[in-house]
Design a protein around this motif. Structure first.
Motif, PDB file in Angstrom:
ATOM      1  N   ASN A   3       0.863  -1.177   0.000  1.00  0.00           N
ATOM      2  CA  ASN A   3       0.000   0.000   0.000  1.00  0.00           C
ATOM      3  C   ASN A   3       0.893   1.218   0.000  1.00  0.00           C
ATOM      4  OD1 ASN A   3      -2.545  -1.194  -0.002  1.00  0.00           O
ATOM      5  ND2 ASN A   3      -2.428  -1.594   2.185  1.00  0.00           N
ATOM      6  N   HIS A   4       1.041   1.822  -1.156  1.00  0.00           N
ATOM      7  CA  HIS A   4       1.897   2.994  -1.309  1.00  0.00           C
ATOM      8  C   HIS A   4       1.060   4.245  -1.048  1.00  0.00           C
ATOM      9  CE1 HIS A   4       4.527   5.919  -3.338  1.00  0.00           C
ATOM     10  NE2 HIS A   4       5.491   5.043  -3.045  1.00  0.00           N
ATOM     11  N   ARG A   5       1.649   5.216  -0.374  1.00  0.00           N
ATOM     12  CA  ARG A   5       0.890   6.423  -0.021  1.00  0.00           C
ATOM     13  C   ARG A   5       0.518   7.262  -1.232  1.00  0.00           C
ATOM     14  NH1 ARG A   5       2.482   8.256   5.917  1.00  0.00           N
ATOM     15  NH2 ARG A   5       2.880   6.175   6.716  1.00  0.00           N
ATOM     16  N   VAL A   6       1.244   7.138  -2.331  1.00  0.00           N
ATOM     17  CA  VAL A   6       0.921   7.890  -3.542  1.00  0.00           C
ATOM     18  C   VAL A   6       0.235   7.005  -4.581  1.00  0.00           C
ATOM     19  CG1 VAL A   6       1.875   9.215  -5.466  1.00  0.00           C
ATOM     20  CG2 VAL A   6       2.805   9.532  -3.168  1.00  0.00           C
ATOM     21  N   TYR A   7       0.825   5.844  -4.845  1.00  0.00           N
ATOM     22  CA  TYR A   7       0.321   4.967  -5.906  1.00  0.00           C
ATOM     23  C   TYR A   7      -0.858   4.099  -5.481  1.00  0.00           C
ATOM     24  CZ  TYR A   7       4.763   6.199  -8.073  1.00  0.00           C
ATOM     25  OH  TYR A   7       5.826   6.874  -8.598  1.00  0.00           O
ATOM     26  N   GLY A   8      -1.088   3.985  -4.178  1.00  0.00           N
ATOM     27  CA  GLY A   8      -2.183   3.154  -3.684  1.00  0.00           C
ATOM     28  C   GLY A   8      -1.792   1.681  -3.605  1.00  0.00           C
ATOM     29  N   HIS A   9      -2.784   0.827  -3.783  1.00  0.00           N
ATOM     30  CA  HIS A   9      -2.590  -0.622  -3.656  1.00  0.00           C
ATOM     31  C   HIS A   9      -1.942  -1.172  -4.923  1.00  0.00           C
ATOM     32  CE1 HIS A   9      -3.503  -4.723  -2.437  1.00  0.00           C
ATOM     33  NE2 HIS A   9      -3.913  -4.941  -3.665  1.00  0.00           N
ATOM     34  N   LEU A  10      -0.788  -1.820  -4.749  1.00  0.00           N
ATOM     35  CA  LEU A  10      -0.090  -2.474  -5.853  1.00  0.00           C
ATOM     36  C   LEU A  10       0.066  -3.944  -5.513  1.00  0.00           C
ATOM     37  CD1 LEU A  10       2.752   0.161  -6.406  1.00  0.00           C
ATOM     38  CD2 LEU A  10       0.663  -0.095  -7.741  1.00  0.00           C
ATOM     39  N   GLU A  11      -0.127  -4.794  -6.505  1.00  0.00           N
ATOM     40  CA  GLU A  11      -0.103  -6.228  -6.266  1.00  0.00           C
ATOM     41  C   GLU A  11       0.519  -6.941  -7.455  1.00  0.00           C
ATOM     42  OE1 GLU A  11      -3.574  -9.586  -5.656  1.00  0.00           O
ATOM     43  OE2 GLU A  11      -3.938  -7.551  -4.966  1.00  0.00           O
ATOM     44  N   ALA A  12       1.297  -7.992  -7.166  1.00  0.00           N
ATOM     45  CA  ALA A  12       1.897  -8.806  -8.228  1.00  0.00           C
ATOM     46  C   ALA A  12       1.761 -10.281  -7.860  1.00  0.00           C
ATOM     47  CB  ALA A  12       3.367  -8.444  -8.402  1.00  0.00           C
ATOM     48  N   ASP A  13       1.351 -11.088  -8.830  1.00  0.00           N
ATOM     49  CA  ASP A  13       1.265 -12.529  -8.633  1.00  0.00           C
ATOM     50  C   ASP A  13       2.659 -13.126  -8.562  1.00  0.00           C
ATOM     51  OD1 ASP A  13      -1.502 -12.546  -8.652  1.00  0.00           O
ATOM     52  OD2 ASP A  13      -1.630 -12.921 -10.805  1.00  0.00           O
ATOM     53  N   LEU A  14       2.852 -14.103  -7.675  1.00  0.00           N
ATOM     54  CA  LEU A  14       4.133 -14.786  -7.546  1.00  0.00           C
ATOM     55  C   LEU A  14       4.011 -16.291  -7.791  1.00  0.00           C
ATOM     56  CD1 LEU A  14       5.635 -13.040  -4.372  1.00  0.00           C
ATOM     57  CD2 LEU A  14       6.133 -12.573  -6.773  1.00  0.00           C
ATOM     58  N   HIS A  15       3.049 -16.932  -7.164  1.00  0.00           N
ATOM     59  CA  HIS A  15       2.827 -18.384  -7.284  1.00  0.00           C
ATOM     60  C   HIS A  15       4.106 -19.172  -6.989  1.00  0.00           C
ATOM     61  CE1 HIS A  15      -1.053 -17.308  -8.825  1.00  0.00           C
ATOM     62  NE2 HIS A  15      -0.516 -16.691  -9.838  1.00  0.00           N
ATOM     63  N   ILE A  16       4.723 -18.871  -5.858  1.00  0.00           N
ATOM     64  CA  ILE A  16       5.940 -19.577  -5.439  1.00  0.00           C
ATOM     65  C   ILE A  16       5.525 -20.740  -4.551  1.00  0.00           C
ATOM     66  CG2 ILE A  16       8.089 -19.385  -4.134  1.00  0.00           C
ATOM     67  CD1 ILE A  16       8.230 -16.469  -5.086  1.00  0.00           C
ATOM     68  N   THR A  17       5.813 -21.952  -5.023  1.00  0.00           N
ATOM     69  CA  THR A  17       5.346 -23.157  -4.346  1.00  0.00           C
ATOM     70  C   THR A  17       6.463 -24.102  -3.906  1.00  0.00           C
ATOM     71  OG1 THR A  17       5.109 -24.250  -6.484  1.00  0.00           O
ATOM     72  CG2 THR A  17       3.156 -23.134  -5.607  1.00  0.00           C
ATOM     73  N   SER A  18       7.704 -23.804  -4.255  1.00  0.00           N
ATOM     74  CA  SER A  18       8.803 -24.718  -3.942  1.00  0.00           C
ATOM     75  C   SER A  18      10.117 -23.944  -3.850  1.00  0.00           C
ATOM     76  CB  SER A  18       8.928 -25.784  -5.040  1.00  0.00           C
ATOM     77  OG  SER A  18       9.320 -25.166  -6.258  1.00  0.00           O
ATOM     78  N   ARG A  19      11.132 -24.611  -3.333  1.00  0.00           N
ATOM     79  CA  ARG A  19      12.461 -23.987  -3.269  1.00  0.00           C
ATOM     80  C   ARG A  19      12.998 -23.687  -4.668  1.00  0.00           C
ATOM     81  NH1 ARG A  19      16.259 -23.759   1.003  1.00  0.00           N
ATOM     82  NH2 ARG A  19      15.210 -24.058   2.984  1.00  0.00           N
ATOM     83  N   ARG A  20      12.654 -24.527  -5.633  1.00  0.00           N
ATOM     84  CA  ARG A  20      13.093 -24.276  -7.010  1.00  0.00           C
ATOM     85  C   ARG A  20      12.511 -22.959  -7.510  1.00  0.00           C
ATOM     86  NH1 ARG A  20      10.895 -24.968 -11.891  1.00  0.00           N
ATOM     87  NH2 ARG A  20       9.152 -26.165 -11.086  1.00  0.00           N
ATOM     88  N   ARG A  21      11.219 -22.732  -7.226  1.00  0.00           N
ATOM     89  CA  ARG A  21      10.588 -21.470  -7.642  1.00  0.00           C
ATOM     90  C   ARG A  21      11.174 -20.282  -6.871  1.00  0.00           C
ATOM     91  NH1 ARG A  21       6.667 -21.181 -11.734  1.00  0.00           N
ATOM     92  NH2 ARG A  21       6.195 -19.320 -10.593  1.00  0.00           N
ATOM     93  N   VAL A  22      11.524 -20.504  -5.601  1.00  0.00           N
ATOM     94  CA  VAL A  22      12.186 -19.446  -4.825  1.00  0.00           C
ATOM     95  C   VAL A  22      13.503 -19.084  -5.497  1.00  0.00           C
ATOM     96  CG1 VAL A  22      13.346 -18.881  -2.640  1.00  0.00           C
ATOM     97  CG2 VAL A  22      11.137 -20.049  -2.600  1.00  0.00           C
ATOM     98  N   ALA A  23      14.295 -20.098  -5.859  1.00  0.00           N
ATOM     99  CA  ALA A  23      15.603 -19.860  -6.493  1.00  0.00           C
ATOM    100  C   ALA A  23      15.448 -19.108  -7.804  1.00  0.00           C
ATOM    101  CB  ALA A  23      16.320 -21.189  -6.718  1.00  0.00           C
ATOM    102  N   GLU A  24      14.435 -19.458  -8.600  1.00  0.00           N
ATOM    103  CA  GLU A  24      14.195 -18.754  -9.867  1.00  0.00           C
ATOM    104  C   GLU A  24      13.837 -17.293  -9.616  1.00  0.00           C
ATOM    105  OE1 GLU A  24      11.068 -21.064 -11.614  1.00  0.00           O
ATOM    106  OE2 GLU A  24      12.416 -22.681 -12.233  1.00  0.00           O
ATOM    107  N   PHE A  25      12.987 -17.048  -8.618  1.00  0.00           N
ATOM    108  CA  PHE A  25      12.575 -15.686  -8.283  1.00  0.00           C
ATOM    109  C   PHE A  25      13.775 -14.859  -7.812  1.00  0.00           C
ATOM    110  CE2 PHE A  25      10.972 -12.591  -5.148  1.00  0.00           C
ATOM    111  CZ  PHE A  25      10.131 -11.849  -5.965  1.00  0.00           C
TER     112      PHE A  25
END
Length: 186
Positions: free
Chosen positions: A99-121
């Protein structure tokens, strides 16, 4: 093998397969007709399993899950630790929100389900493609986390608390006085 045993084995094979399982392959495996497999799948569905028919074979639908939004704060160096803590306990990090005071609510999908996905991110972040969204709000951010049960979410929340990542809601947030924060918490 009885029909009941065959149906249990079909469910197991579909669950363990990394790709769709064709009815023709199942029929050959069990030495029955394709029509018997189609009937078995109908009985399996009636028993409560979500089996989806695709043009390439059967897949198991998504397992039922629960979700919770948690407010967290950490440094860039702790990002991997936070994500691994969540997935190691059986959670999935569905998104990140700020929740940014100027830009408002910002959201991004991640779908991180495993250590492999964590490493990629983490690799993507370190490559300089972008910086974590949390950096525009002094490290404060939210994650919607899904898991198989409330108990799993409780364990994740407690672990994040012990690591010092969880931001406890203020009293006015719990009562809904801060509308921006409140909508994300509930």
């Amino acid at each position: 093998m009885t029909g009941s045993d065959r149906r249990e084995d079909i469910v197991r094979r579909i669950q363990e397969s990394g790709r769709p399982v064709p009815a023709k392959s199942l029929a050959a495996l069990y030495h029955v007709s394709r029509q018997v497999i189609v009937q078995d799948v109908a009985l399996i569905r009636a028993a409560g399993y979500e089996i989806i028919s695709t043009n390439r074979g059967y897949i198991l639908g998504t397992a039922p899950s629960v979700s919770r939004v948690l407010k967290v704060k950490h440094t860039d160096d702790q990002l991997e630790e936070e994500l691994c803590a969540i997935v190691d306990l059986g959670g999935a990090v569905e998104n990140v929100m700020v929740n940014h005071r100027v830009y408002g609510h910002l959201e991004a999908d991640l779908h991180i389900t495993s250590r492999r996905r964590v490493a990629e991110f983490i690799s993507d972040i370190k490559s300089g493609k972008s910086s974590p969204l949390k950096n525009i709000t002094s490290g404060y951010h939210y994650h919607r986390i899904t898991a198989d049960s409330e108990e799993t979410l409780d364990m994740i929340e407690e672990d994040l608390r012990k690591r010092g990542f969880l931001v406890e809601p203020k009293e006015d947030e719990r009562e809904g006085h801060d509308e921006t924060e409140y909508t994300l918490l509930h």
